[in-house]
Design a protein around this motif. Structure first.
Motif, PDB file in Angstrom:
ATOM      1  N   HIS A  47       0.739  -1.145   0.125  1.00 30.98           N
ATOM      2  CA  HIS A  47       0.013  -0.006  -0.090  1.00 30.98           C
ATOM      3  C   HIS A  47       1.000   1.245  -0.064  1.00 30.98           C
ATOM      4  O   HIS A  47       2.025   1.221   0.384  1.00 30.98           O
ATOM      5  CB  HIS A  47      -0.741  -0.004   1.395  1.00 30.98           C
ATOM      6  N   HIS A  93      -5.974  -3.322   6.906  1.00 36.63           N
ATOM      7  CA  HIS A  93      -5.328  -2.741   5.505  1.00 36.63           C
ATOM      8  C   HIS A  93      -6.012  -3.013   4.406  1.00 36.63           C
ATOM      9  O   HIS A  93      -5.728  -2.460   3.454  1.00 36.63           O
ATOM     10  CB  HIS A  93      -4.012  -3.305   5.658  1.00 36.63           C
ATOM     11  N   GLU A 129       2.431  -0.908   4.670  1.00 35.15           N
ATOM     12  CA  GLU A 129       2.035   0.408   4.331  1.00 35.15           C
ATOM     13  C   GLU A 129       3.306   1.156   3.905  1.00 35.15           C
ATOM     14  O   GLU A 129       4.309   1.186   4.849  1.00 35.15           O
ATOM     15  CB  GLU A 129       1.230   1.276   5.430  1.00 35.15           C
ATOM     16  N   HIS A 169      -2.750  -3.144  -3.446  1.00 35.77           N
ATOM     17  CA  HIS A 169      -3.967  -3.022  -2.935  1.00 35.77           C
ATOM     18  C   HIS A 169      -4.819  -2.844  -4.379  1.00 35.77           C
ATOM     19  O   HIS A 169      -6.225  -3.198  -4.315  1.00 35.77           O
ATOM     20  CB  HIS A 169      -4.080  -1.966  -1.817  1.00 35.77           C
ATOM     21  N   ASP A 178      -3.514   2.298  -4.648  1.00 32.90           N
ATOM     22  CA  ASP A 178      -2.217   1.961  -4.168  1.00 32.90           C
ATOM     23  C   ASP A 178      -1.607   0.595  -4.435  1.00 32.90           C
ATOM     24  O   ASP A 178      -2.378  -0.323  -4.579  1.00 32.90           O
ATOM     25  CB  ASP A 178      -2.306   2.392  -2.642  1.00 32.90           C
TER      26      ASP A 178
END
Ligand code: ZN
Length: 196
Positions: A47, A93, A129, A169, A178
């Protein structure tokens, strides 16, 4: 059918792959396991955060916000290439994604387009992330891309997965963009080369 790595195996695997790790608080026990299942795991999801600044990015991913409680991933990959461990277990997430994509990831086949949001991804994916504004202009430093490659490879190595178990993602959930600024195809090629 793979049970999740233990937190110890996770951190040791990352270390063995040359990842620079920062442990944040009680990361091993910070999770959303009381809200739903964690595992079996089938892949890794990448992400971008739409934030800037390492400290604020790590804080947000650990704590989340009122409408989306943390942890928002397992590791936060900041621009300097450090991987900050903020949680372990079920994390917020991946959201709901496409069951056809999950089947392709399990079979390590070519991904179909993601046009349904019918499957709990937080149960089945490790999540990283990455600190980036996601505007297509904010750069992705080499150190950060290398950390994504190494962290993903470490998990693939443990589970016996190929690079096809690593998705963005945007490949999972309709409407997501993303990560933006590098292609998942290029990242999978890097992970493939590292796993050789
Ligand atoms: Zn995302």
């Amino acid at each position: 059918m793979s049970p999740p790595m233990s937190a110890r195996d996770f951190i040791n695997g990352l270390r063995d792959e040359g990842v620079r790790i920062k442990e944040v608080g009680d990361w091993e026990h910070h999770n959303r396991n009381d809200k739903g299942p964690w595992g079996p795991v089938h892949g890794i999801m990448i992400h971008h955060t739409v934030t800037s600044g390492a400290a604020e990015t790590v804080r947000l991913c650990r704590d989340g916000h009122p409408s989306l409680p943390g942890p928002l991933c397992h590791g936060v990959i900041t621009k300097d290439g450090a991987v900050h461990l903020v949680g372990y277990g079920r994390a917020n997430h991946a959201g709901l994604g496409d069951d056809d994509v999950l089947r392709a990831v399990i079979g390590e086949k070519t991904l179909p387009s993601d046009n349904e949001a019918n499957t709990d991804g937080n149960r089945h994916f490790y999540g990283f992330e990455c600190e980036n504004l996601g505007d297509g202009k904010d750069p992705w430093p080499d150190a950060q891309l290398e950390a994504i490659e190494r962290a993903s490879a470490a998990i693939c190595r443990h589970h016996g997965w190929t690079e096809r178990s690593v998705i963005g993602h945007l490949e999972w959930q309709p409407g997501k963009v993303d990560p933006r600024g590098f292609s998942m195809k290029s990242m999978r090629e890097r992970i493939h080369d590292r796993l050789k």
